[in-house]
Design a protein around this motif. Structure first.
Motif: not given
Length: 262
Positions: A61-64, A252-256, A261-262
């Motif tokens: 995940l970017p910028n985690n 849930v998957i779409l929220t992930a 992208h956030a």
């Protein structure tokens, strides 16, 4: 399968947001739900079971934002394991969209041949809820998480499978879910469950090592956000239709992906 209290393989680094889940399932229930018979109506009723789901992307995940560990989390794995989890594979094509792991339920099980993310119930002897997630990921997909978190915060109630009661009860459950990220639903026997979803980091070099338990699942696939939205995997002969276990699982998957992208 050995529980996480017995298997030293469940060693991972945690995201800064998941400290509340570094306690055992019984302790978590005591901390965040009213005791049986309590008159406390500020929180939703205690579930009979706690459960977890693992959202596994095919790259970090970017910028985690991770830290070395938290209470109850085994970080005996070296910092090299975290570095491997967070460092993109130089041979990967960064222009390709991220993909998430789905597994297909067995034909003889409930909701036969439907698709879901790895996950399952927490055991009382799991070191923590995070260890429950890591254990279930290994049992259902053969993967070892090297990082866990953040929480994928999802809607907590639906009229058909969540908290039943008056609008006040549903509002409390919704607000609690917004804060903690738990999703309530009921089993076929009417037992109330609260499930938490976590992004589970697996090194890119290991994503090809998925092994499902044929007693519970019959296959797996890595899917893009667009394929989830369309409920169809392109590129297969004639395409592969994705029928998810529930509408909530699909959301849930779409929220992930939104987190990505956030």
């Amino acid at each position: 399968m050995a529980s996480s209290t017995e298997d030293p393989a469940f060693a991972f680094t945690t995201h800064t947001s998941v400290e509340a889940f570094s306690v055992s399932p019984p302790v978590f229930l005591d901390c965040y739900f009213p005791l049986p018979g309590s008159s406390d109506t500020s929180r939703p009723p205690a579930p009979v079971f706690l459960a977890t789901g693992a959202i596994v992307f095919d790259r970090p995940l970017p910028n985690n934002n991770f830290h070395p560990g938290s209470a109850g989390v085994d970080v005996s794995a070296s910092a090299g394991a975290l570095h491997e989890a967070l460092t993109p594979n130089p041979n990967s094509d960064s222009a390709k969209p991220p993909r998430v792991l789905l597994i297909q339920r067995a034909a003889h099980d409930s909701m036969p041949l439907r698709w879901e993310t790895p996950g399952g119930g927490c055991d009382d002897d799991d070191i923590s809820i995070l260890h429950s997630c890591a254990r279930e990921l290994f049992e259902e997909a053969g993967l070892h998480a090297t990082t866990l978190g953040p929480v994928v915060r999802v809607g907590s109630v639906s009229s058909s499978e969540g908290i039943h009661g008056g609008e006040s009860t549903k509002k409390q459950a919704h607000e609690w879910g917004e804060d903690m990220g738990g999703q309530f639903f009921r089993t076929r026997r009417g037992k109330l469950v609260c499930k938490f979803y976590f992004v589970a980091g697996v090194p890119e070099a290991r994503t090809a090592e998925v092994v499902v338990d044929p007693k519970e699942h019959v296959g797996y696939v890595w899917v893009t956000e667009e394929e989830v939205r369309q409920k169809k995997v392109q590129g297969e002969e004639g395409g592969l239709d994705l029928e998810f276990t529930t509408q909530a699982q699909w959301e849930v998957i779409l929220t992930a992906f939104h987190l990505w992208h956030a």
